[in-house]
Enzyme design. Sequence first.
Site, PDB file in Angstrom:
ATOM      1  N   ASN A  28      44.327  47.468  43.407  1.00 11.73           N
ATOM      2  CA  ASN A  28      42.946  47.608  43.872  1.00 11.73           C
ATOM      3  C   ASN A  28      42.014  47.362  42.693  1.00 11.73           C
ATOM      4  O   ASN A  28      41.722  48.257  41.906  1.00 11.73           O
ATOM      5  CB  ASN A  28      42.749  49.008  44.439  1.00 11.73           C
ATOM      6  CG  ASN A  28      41.401  49.150  45.129  1.00 11.73           C
ATOM      7  OD1 ASN A  28      40.441  48.486  44.756  1.00 11.73           O
ATOM      8  ND2 ASN A  28      41.341  50.013  46.115  1.00 11.73           N
ATOM      9  N   ASP A  29      41.557  46.129  42.588  1.00 10.74           N
ATOM     10  CA  ASP A  29      40.714  45.700  41.473  1.00 10.74           C
ATOM     11  C   ASP A  29      39.474  46.553  41.300  1.00 10.74           C
ATOM     12  O   ASP A  29      38.818  46.491  40.259  1.00 10.74           O
ATOM     13  CB  ASP A  29      40.199  44.281  41.757  1.00 10.74           C
ATOM     14  CG  ASP A  29      41.182  43.232  41.343  1.00 10.74           C
ATOM     15  OD1 ASP A  29      41.773  43.382  40.277  1.00 10.74           O
ATOM     16  OD2 ASP A  29      41.343  42.261  42.102  1.00 10.74           O
ATOM     17  N   CYS A  30      39.112  47.248  42.332  1.00 11.16           N
ATOM     18  CA  CYS A  30      37.815  47.929  42.327  1.00 11.16           C
ATOM     19  C   CYS A  30      37.935  49.426  42.098  1.00 11.16           C
ATOM     20  O   CYS A  30      36.941  50.131  42.098  1.00 11.16           O
ATOM     21  CB  CYS A  30      37.093  47.644  43.632  1.00 11.16           C
ATOM     22  SG  CYS A  30      36.769  45.891  43.777  1.00 11.16           S
ATOM     23  N   ASN A  83      38.263  51.447  39.419  1.00  9.31           N
ATOM     24  CA  ASN A  83      38.200  51.311  37.962  1.00  9.31           C
ATOM     25  C   ASN A  83      37.960  52.700  37.378  1.00  9.31           C
ATOM     26  O   ASN A  83      36.821  53.122  37.205  1.00  9.31           O
ATOM     27  CB  ASN A  83      37.095  50.345  37.563  1.00  9.31           C
ATOM     28  CG  ASN A  83      37.129  49.073  38.399  1.00  9.31           C
ATOM     29  OD1 ASN A  83      36.216  48.793  39.175  1.00  9.31           O
ATOM     30  ND2 ASN A  83      38.207  48.319  38.278  1.00  9.31           N
ATOM     31  N   GLN A  95      35.820  45.235  35.739  1.00  7.85           N
ATOM     32  CA  GLN A  95      37.228  45.150  35.372  1.00  7.85           C
ATOM     33  C   GLN A  95      37.456  45.158  33.863  1.00  7.85           C
ATOM     34  O   GLN A  95      38.573  45.351  33.424  1.00  7.85           O
ATOM     35  CB  GLN A  95      37.871  43.893  35.976  1.00  7.85           C
ATOM     36  CG  GLN A  95      38.275  44.071  37.430  1.00  7.85           C
ATOM     37  CD  GLN A  95      37.115  43.859  38.382  1.00  7.85           C
ATOM     38  OE1 GLN A  95      36.124  43.229  38.031  1.00  7.85           O
ATOM     39  NE2 GLN A  95      37.234  44.400  39.578  1.00  7.85           N
TER      40      GLN A  95
END
Length: 808
Positions: free
Chosen positions: A482-484, A486, A499
Amino acid sequence: MRFGHFDDAAREYVITTPRTPYPWINYLGCEEFFGIVSHLAGGYCFHRDARLRRLTRYRYNAIPTDAGGRTYYLRDGGDYWTPAWAPVKRELDHYECRHGMGYTRITGARGGVRAELLFLVPLGASAEIHRVTLRNEGRVRKRLRLFSLVEFCFWNALDDQTNFQRNWNIGEVEVDGSTLYHVSEYRERRNHYAYFHVNAPLAGFDTDRESFVGLYNGLHEPQVVVEGEPRNSVARGWQPVGSHAVDLELAPGEERSLVFLLGYAENPPDRKWERPGLVNKAPAREVIARFSTAPQVDAAIAALRAHWDGLLSAFTVRSPDEKLDRMVNVWNPYQCMVTFNLSRSASYFDSGIGRGMGFRDSNQDLLGFVHQIPTRARQRILDLAATQFPDGGAYHQYQPLTRRGNHEVGSGFNDDPLWLILAVAAYTKETGDYAILEEQVPFDNDERTRAPLLDHLRRSFEHVLSNLGPHGLPLIGRADWNDCLNLNCFSETPDEPYQTTGVRDGRTAESVMIAGMFTAIGPEWARLLSHQDRTAEAAQALEAVRRMERAILEHGWDGEWFLRAYDFHGRKVGSRECAEGQIFVESQGWCVMGGVGLGTGQARQALDAVAARLDTRYGIMLQQPAYRSYHLELGEISSYPPGYKENAGIFSHSNPWIMIAETLVGRPDRAFAYYRKLAPAYLEDLSEIHRTEPYVYAQMIAGRDAARHGEAKNAWLTGTAAWNFVAVSQYLLGIRPEHEGLRVNPCLPAEIPEFTATRRCRGATYLVRVRNSGGGGRARLTVDGRALDGDVVPWARPGAVVKVDCVV
Ligand code: BGC
Ligand code: NOJ
């Protein structure tokens, strides 16, 4: 509502109106040259790299949408029109667009003239063929003038869109008979150029955009077409274009074809010039000679068809459900090949400028194409592994042209290393090529640091273990899948990338998803080791997996489902203690796929929670409740409005994990219901809501909290393609290569009472016939008439045809 239909026999989607709810595109090319072509003939093409070798210009986010591409204008008496409807948009008497495997055919008719535009990239050439076939369907003789138009890009697509002070001075062309050459920057550091050719004498040409279009005109009324007279303009600076004017006279019933060729050519530095000032055109002429007659084009189409016959024959199914069949046999594997070619670089949602090849993305994509192109998959694995660092981490992305890691993004996505193990496991099971484990591969492309691939995998595995957090769970790093999410970012400044901002080596935030991945992928590593007779190391690896499983059950279980993470401050993410974001899909899928809680009930409980809290009529949302305010400690996820993307959108990629998990707990009805909700062929009737192509998956569908619940975005380039193929072929249909043989263990509901499948693997062909009661029970197999113990059919010798009967 539908805007077309499937033609299964031809393997085409047939669009019957130009007014689709969004441009519906297709891809041309499967080697080095690629084009995107919409149902209006919009789009662009490039050689290998959409950012650095862009031949034609495309304006994303333009008004009207999808403006520009490959335009053919017809002048017929006082009338002028475009067979692909846009840009002139004169009403057509007939319109049809057929998107097929690597080609697109658009037909338009008006005033008694029928025009067919066929677009393809032939095998073995860096060029697009545009075959224009005109037919006089009326009763009077027709005198037609055809104008072509493409707009050249100054190669580097980012610079092309930003650096006008330079670029509007560098344009150069050469005109040679019926071939127009785009040679900007060729005099200095480039040794490549583009050419646009037609196999007919010209009535004239244009290579300067302003001369062709007119400064204040649009593409719907270019002055040359309005007036009917080419200006023979030669571009010097400003914007070079390619436009041929060809005259045709057609008797009633007569038909004629013209072959246009839009190509890329390269010369060695010492052979750039024919003579001073004159570009060496030999490589272009060679390709032109191969593709400029009607029989040559027919042969190119036949070769392309044969190529796709081969690719698609590795796995085929025949069931009572035609939608299932068309997804499995045609469109899902087709989309998987497109992700092989382009990763996440060029679509109508990916500009081709931003990301190159993703490490995580490409490893997962491989799961979907390895059975079609095992040899190329091998090279992809070696390229990916070469961007790994000595500590097992990896560049998150690399540029396809250079194969070098992208420094801007760097590494620190702590799920990345594990995906490489999964990809290599899939590759070796598919091919039996264990020699790949001995291949010497450098770290960070530094040839001095070569080590066997097996060592790369070991470092991947160890990377997780040497980056554990306070609860014994893996540290998340910049983000996991899940790139988001963070958890080490804390961005309060606009324009900072989520990121790459923040505490790079956060030593507290942990990911239960990576923990789940470790329990699912760790055993794959152990199996590879055992297969290499490294049994002691395999046992150690499994011991580490069991420790992780205990850590998950102790610290990653929230009572009814698996937690998602611990944040920087050690607070839970994805827990009923949270006000928002109480449950996430990823950890449910991965923990169950890793077998966590399978024997003790948590697995089913977690999946029940998914069904109760995340499922919608359009698919499974990523999390709930959506974040309604910005959570500094969570990063990009809460920056999206509720219902979009990672903030409670239906993130298609994660849905098949739940399908697979449901098959592992033996619930075929649920698994198949999830499959049908997402698979585009089943959504055809909802096209006005779904909006993107009914033949390919989209990355994201707006979730329940969004104003336009059910509306898809980011079609084509998504790991959704590979994972759905894995879910349907390996778990629902249940045909899955293992190290020892081909497992046949379907898990389908009673509505699929039987099916047959053909699976080619390791040179042998398996003809599988399944009768299914629908209870998801045990599979009993007969192989060539003899009952088999268990559900793994031992590998047969190459060339063998094996008959497998299966009763569930
Ligand atoms: C998107 C993600 C994507 C990431 C890549 C985010 O804005 O929501 O889906 O993977 O950017 O940079
Ligand atoms: C899209 C990215 O390409 C992929 O790597 C990521 O896992 C998903 N977004 C989810 O954030």
